[in-house]
Enzyme design. Sequence first.
Site, PDB file in Angstrom:
ATOM      1  N   SER A   1      34.844  53.762  57.453  1.00  0.00           N
ATOM      2  CA  SER A   1      34.870  53.543  56.002  1.00  0.00           C
ATOM      3  C   SER A   1      36.260  53.098  55.527  1.00  0.00           C
ATOM      4  CB  SER A   1      34.449  54.857  55.317  1.00  0.00           C
ATOM      5  OG  SER A   1      35.076  54.995  54.076  1.00  0.00           O
TER       6      SER A   1
HETATM    7  N1  LIG Z   1      35.445  53.822  45.244  1.00  0.00           N
HETATM    8  C1  LIG Z   1      35.179  54.834  46.217  1.00  0.00           C
HETATM    9  C2  LIG Z   1      34.100  54.354  47.164  1.00  0.00           C
HETATM   10  C3  LIG Z   1      33.595  55.478  48.023  1.00  0.00           C
HETATM   11  C4  LIG Z   1      32.308  55.095  48.727  1.00  0.00           C
HETATM   12  O1  LIG Z   1      31.458  54.390  48.180  1.00  0.00           O
HETATM   13  N2  LIG Z   1      32.154  55.610  49.945  1.00  0.00           N
HETATM   14  C5  LIG Z   1      30.940  55.360  50.673  1.00  0.00           C
HETATM   15  C6  LIG Z   1      31.264  55.269  52.156  1.00  0.00           C
HETATM   16  S1  LIG Z   1      32.371  53.923  52.484  1.00  0.00           S
HETATM   17  C7  LIG Z   1      30.009  56.539  50.456  1.00  0.00           C
HETATM   18  O2  LIG Z   1      30.444  57.663  50.427  1.00  0.00           O
HETATM   19  N3  LIG Z   1      28.715  56.279  50.303  1.00  0.00           N
HETATM   20  C8  LIG Z   1      27.731  57.302  50.141  1.00  0.00           C
HETATM   21  C9  LIG Z   1      27.249  57.448  48.739  1.00  0.00           C
HETATM   22  O3  LIG Z   1      27.768  56.776  47.823  1.00  0.00           O
HETATM   23  O4  LIG Z   1      26.322  58.232  48.531  1.00  0.00           O
HETATM   24  C10 LIG Z   1      36.462  55.185  46.972  1.00  0.00           C
HETATM   25  O5  LIG Z   1      37.336  54.318  47.050  1.00  0.00           O
HETATM   26  O6  LIG Z   1      36.602  56.322  47.430  1.00  0.00           O
END
Ligand SMILES: N[C@@H](CCC(=O)N[C@@H](CS)C(=O)NCC(=O)O)C(=O)O
Length: 208
Positions: free
Chosen positions: A9
């Site tokens: 990630s």
């Molecule tokens: N803008 C956030 C994005 C975080 C994000 O979308 N992470 C993804 C993985 S790369 C996630 O946790 N997805 C699962 C979900 O949204 O339920 C950051 O920079 O922390």
Amino acid sequence: MDFYYLPGSAPCRSVLMTAKALGIELNKKLLNLQAGEHLKPEFLKINPQHTIPTLVDGDFALWESRAIMVYLVEKYGKTDSLFPKCPKKRAVINQRLYFDMGTLYKSFADYYYPQVFAKAPADPELFKKIETAFDFLNTFLEGHEYAAGDSLTVADLALLASVSTFEVASFDFSKYPNVAKWYANLKTVAPGWEENWAGCLEFKKYFS
Ligand SMILES: N[C@@H](CCC(=O)N[C@@H](CS)C(=O)NCC(=O)O)C(=O)O
């Protein structure tokens, strides 16, 4: 500090590089999104938005990678060099962080995620947004070694996590000479680059 993450990630990788730059040891906890671990009640209690990265520092939980990076520097940095206190310098860093989140990484997610995760066809209109974002970044970097001036800041580490993700997607940087130069330099000077790149290679598996 507990750190919920996945190596592939990009937002998690930017925090890992920040921790490395600060000499902070994080207690890394893998969270398997494909298995739905982020939706389990015990994780939702920590982060109701169920995203990684998520940091837990004692009784304080924080998510959003760029907010975590800034928190780590402000709470644990021996100096303010990664996020200087000078209001103007800080404002430019914030601008780059918001650009990274709202324009550059967003253009990646909008174009590549549907192809990678839903096997959708490529949308040329969305690819143009990537090119526009890289044009902007190229302009920001004109005459500067780093993203927000002449020294390494959290803006570089956030942008580096994003730009290296474009590399694993085989995006061609050659039309953006300032970005290519900045990226080549960052690969040699960014703390934690090796771990970032190992994470990128994990992410690359989705492209095959
Ligand atoms: N803008 C956030 C994005 C975080 C994000 O979308 N992470 C993804 C993985 S790369 C996630 O946790 N997805 C699962 C979900 O949204 O339920 C950051 O920079 O922390």
